[in-house]
Design an enzyme around this catalytic site. Structure first.
Site, PDB file in Angstrom:
ATOM      1  N   CYS A 324      -1.387  -4.704   3.014  1.00  0.00           N
ATOM      2  CA  CYS A 324      -1.964  -3.389   3.315  1.00  0.00           C
ATOM      3  C   CYS A 324      -2.419  -3.284   4.764  1.00  0.00           C
ATOM      4  O   CYS A 324      -2.429  -2.193   5.338  1.00  0.00           O
ATOM      5  CB  CYS A 324      -3.123  -3.084   2.359  1.00  0.00           C
ATOM      6  SG  CYS A 324      -4.380  -4.381   2.283  1.00  0.00           S
ATOM      7  N   HIS A 771      -9.185  -4.584   1.064  1.00  0.00           N
ATOM      8  CA  HIS A 771      -8.043  -3.673   1.084  1.00  0.00           C
ATOM      9  C   HIS A 771      -8.184  -2.719   2.262  1.00  0.00           C
ATOM     10  O   HIS A 771      -9.299  -2.319   2.621  1.00  0.00           O
ATOM     11  CB  HIS A 771      -8.007  -2.886  -0.236  1.00  0.00           C
ATOM     12  CG  HIS A 771      -6.836  -1.976  -0.362  1.00  0.00           C
ATOM     13  ND1 HIS A 771      -5.539  -2.402  -0.198  1.00  0.00           N
ATOM     14  CD2 HIS A 771      -6.764  -0.642  -0.637  1.00  0.00           C
ATOM     15  CE1 HIS A 771      -4.715  -1.370  -0.383  1.00  0.00           C
ATOM     16  NE2 HIS A 771      -5.435  -0.302  -0.637  1.00  0.00           N
TER      17      HIS A 771
END
Length: 811
Positions: A324, A771
């Site tokens: 990510c 994330h």
């Protein structure tokens, strides 16, 4: 069919059978993101084993003359998705760690002969001569059985994530103390806590785990037991299943594997094959802790129903297992016109360039489509693109980016910019959009003389001053919050969230511009150490400005942690007041460091001992290698500041980029004769569509071994990007040695007024877990890019960002 058999017989020499080590590109087109599941399927060249989508296979045939391709098409029947969580802290994501899809397809395979696209099935081969049938069948079977390049890369990258066998496991001593552990109903033997329990595999003691940064978790009794006894291994109760369990080695300070776990558990009466998971794994627990920080729902805008978006520039990217950070950075970069223009339409590109391929995939809109299964489209998931080849390219040889561990987005951005700098020195360089010069003014407090230096930079790092919080009254209540959290833990209720510090952006910017005191400065004016002040200003303002909020720091125990802050980052920014002014009228400069004495011609010439780290720093700024070596040599290895001053003062010299010639020597070091390469090997590689220069480079890199050279050239496609390949197979740009290096780093200067157009946010406790998502402003609408989800943003959380991207406002 007789005609087809004759064609196959004529091209039989070009049909190869894959051997161990051959790279088979059978799941993705070399020039696009087409796959066997795409419309038209995938054509795999039965000679080079490169894959091509239906829109590019004709071009490959025309360039190479290759006629036989294995055509693979797959139609999805159903899909079952399993979420596997990996080990903390390397792989934490709110939606799961590594998303493994087990899909069932109806697959159709046949040989297609060009240019007429004549199809040959397995049934057709059975009627052909033995020599044709055997050769083609072996090639088809080998291609289908071989691991694809993407699969091989994925396994290689994932190896770094696998837990290692504990050194204590093979010979672990277990006490015969009669302890038997029931299958449920556990509690800590010290504090009677009933969750986060660990059983020591030496004596069977059941104790609670560590206390986390927010006060949750346990009371450290299992750790204290190890400190008292030295018994190293413990298993987390509630995670035991027939497939394994969480095992921690206190001595090795890591999650580990225990190959004798079933035997070790049986010693205390636990039958591993009958156990069921009743508690969260360490990764799941870490996610739960991260969620309590309060960022996850806000940053991902989970509380609202987001409207999915589709079209050019709105393409999602699949998460390859903690990729990510890469997804977010590349989404933002390909919003910048310089990177868009550098990555021209792949349809006009005559070489397989992975960066151009990624840019086309993101910008074209071809892959910005709803997920094929409506059941998977509840949250706006797209088909998107999987940047496997690109990730392999940018991570090659890097100890961190080559793995599947989570990484710092800021570090990856700089890593990618450095790659661009190295590969674009002779042509258009998109990283110039971010490049700027920093002016540092150092004033010796004893002599009041000044020194000015300039350095290249790409990111402005702003410190976070917790003592400038505007809600300090709420933060002072943290002790009360701690007591409430402890009470909540004892009752099993969710703990209250700690207040988030609110820091003014202006305070962070002021800290950047404030003078810094240097207490150990060596002054050339007084020939000794003294006190000095250093002031940092902009010597130029870039077209695009990147600001990093330095949220990550270390605690008193040197454990990395993240500052939970909210910063009122403005939509517009005027930095004009921070422009450097250079030497002031009447200001005296510190004397320059004298260069080392020159050697006389009768003295033996020896190679200078140069500071390699300083040379490397200058090279990374974009200066030619020989200029960097001369800068370090003529400043006597006195550091980056002195070397940079030399560079800035000699950039206009005619011999700036010429090789360093030592005093007493008459010429630069000579070059060794180039090694000859076999003409037949050159012809073979050129027949695959590469230029003669590229083929020569590949053969020289592999000691003229043809098989190794073919493998090398396909694994270094982007390393050959500077050698343009024409339709005729000749190099248009000439050899690398014929290009003159640039005189130095170019910067674009202009007004210091900017507007915010993108930001990257991080969720989690450190850069190595959590994330990343990014928000980008497109056509006055904020859009959230959360891996494969691309939606219109309702409440962009601009105060919680990590990296902010500004573009210059036109006057």
């Amino acid at each position: 069919m007789a005609e087809v058999s004759e064609i196959l017989m004529s091209v039989l020499s070009t049909v190869r059978v894959p051997r161990p080590g051959d790279r088979v590109h059978k799941d993705e087109c070399a020039l696009s993101f087409a796959s066997p599941e795409s419309e038209g399927g995938l054509y795999v060249c039965m000679n080079s084993f490169l894959g091509f989508g239906s829109q590019f296979v004709e071009r490959h045939h025309a360039r190479t003359g290759q006629r036989a391709y294995l055509h693979i098409t797959r139609t999805r029947k159903s899909q079952v998705t399993f979420l596997y969580y990996a080990q903390p802290p390397t792989m934490i994501r709110i939606e799961g760690g590594f998303d493994v899809e087990q899909e069932q397809y109806e697959e159709e395979v046949k040989v297609v002969l060009f240019p007429d696209r004549q199809e040959v099935t397995s049934e057709d081969l059975a009627t052909m001569p033995d020599v044709v049938r055997e050769r083609v069948s072996l090639s088809m079977t080998g291609l289908l059985a071989a691991d694809s390049v993407s699969q091989t890369l994925q396994v290689q990258q994932w190896d770094g994530e696998v837990r290692q066998e504990s050194k204590h496991a093979p010979d672990l001593k277990q006490l015969d103390n009669g302890v038997k552990i029931p299958p449920s109903g556990w509690k800590c033997e010290v504090c009677e806590l009933q969750e986060n329990l660990w059983m020591n595999l030496t004596d069977g003691k059941v104790l609670c785990g560590r206390r986390y940064f927010d006060g949750s978790g346990g009371n450290n009794h299992a750790l204290q037991h190890f400190q008292q006894t030295g018994y190293p291994l413990a298993v987390k109760l509630g995670t035991i299943t027939p497939d394994g369990a969480d095992v921690y080695s206190y001595d090795e300070d890591d999650m580990v594997l225990d190959s004798k776990l079933a035997e070790h558990l049986s010693h205390f009466g636990i039958d591993m094959m009958t156990m069921e998971k009743t508690e969260r794994t360490m990764t799941e627990l870490e996610i739960a802790v991260n969620q309590r920080v309060g960022e996850w729902e806000v940053i991902q805008e989970s509380g609202t129903t987001l409207r999915p978006l589709w079209g050019p520039g709105l393409t999602g990217m699949k998460n390859l297992g903690n990729s990510c950070y890469l997804n977010s950075v590349m989404q933002v970069l390909f919003t910048v016109p310089d990177f868009q223009e550098r990555s021209v339409s792949i349809s006009a590109c005559v070489r397989p360039c992975r960066v151009a391929k990624l840019g086309h995939g993101l910008l074209s809109g071809e892959y910005s489509k709803p997920a094929p299964d409506p059941a998977d489209d509840l949250s706006g998931d797209q088909v998107g693109i999987a940047p496997r080849m690109f990730k392999a390219l940018v991570g090659r040889g890097h100890p961190e980016f080559s793995t599947n561990r989570q990484q710092d987005a800021q570090e990856f951005l700089l890593h990618f910019i450095n790659m661009v700098e190295r590969n674009c020195r002779s042509g258009p360089n998109p990283s110039e959009a971010f490049r700027f010069l920093v002016e540092e003014r150092i004033v010796c407090q004893q002599s009041q003389k000044a020194k000015y230096t300039q350095r290249v930079d790409y990111i402005v790092q702003l410190p976070v001053l917790m003592d400038q919080a505007t809600n300090d009254g709420q933060i002072e209540c943290s002790e009360k919050c701690k007591r409430l959290r402890e009470e909540a833990e004892s009752t099993g209720t969710p703990p209250p969230a700690a207040p988030r510090a609110q820091i003014p952006f202006s305070a962070c910017l002021d800290a950047l511009s404030e003078p810094e005191t240097l207490t150990d400065f060596w002054s050339s004016a007084v020939q000794g150490k003294t006190t000095a002040t250093k002031t940092t200003r902009f010597a130029s303002f870039p077209d695009y400005l990147v600001i990093q909020i330095k949220k990550f720091t270390f605690g008193l125990d040197w454990v990395p942690k993240k500052l939970d802050v909210s910063i009122d980052v403005p939509d517009t920014l005027d930095l004009s007041a921070l422009r450097g002014t250079g030497q002031q009228p009447g200001e005296e400069l510190l004397p320059e460091v004298a260069p080392p004495p020159l050697m006389t011609p009768d003295v033996e010439v020896k190679a200078p001992v140069l500071d390699d780290s300083t040379v490397s720093q200058l090279c990374e700024m974009g200066f030619p290698l020989e200029a960097c070596r001369k800068a370090v040599y003529f400043t006597g290895n006195t550091g980056i500041d002195a070397a940079m001053n030399w560079v800035m003062g000699h950039m206009d010299d005619a011999d700036f980029s010429a090789p360093l010639v030592l005093p007493g020597s008459s010429s630069a070091p000579g070059s060794t004769p180039t090694e000859s390469v076999p003409e037949e090997h050159l012809a073979t590689i050129v027949s695959m569509g590469f230029s003669r220069d590229q083929a020569t480079r590949a053969l020289r890199a592999t000691s003229n071994v043809l098989e190794r050279a073919v493998d090398w050239i396909f694994s270094h496609l982007d390393d050959l990007e500077s050698m343009e390949v024409s339709e005729g197979g000749r190099s248009e740009a000439g050899s690398e040695g014929s290009r003159d290096p640039p005189p130095g780093p170019r910067v674009r200067d202009g007004p210091g007024k900017y507007e915010l157009f993108a930001f990257i946010s991080h969720m989690g406790t450190s850069t190595m877990c959590g994330h990343y998502v990014c928000h980008i402003k497109k056509d006055q609408q904020w859009v959230i890019f959360n891996d494969q989800k691309v939606c219109a943003s309702e409440k962009p959380p601009k105060d919680l960002g990590y990296l902010y991207f500004y573009r210059r406002v036109a006057e």
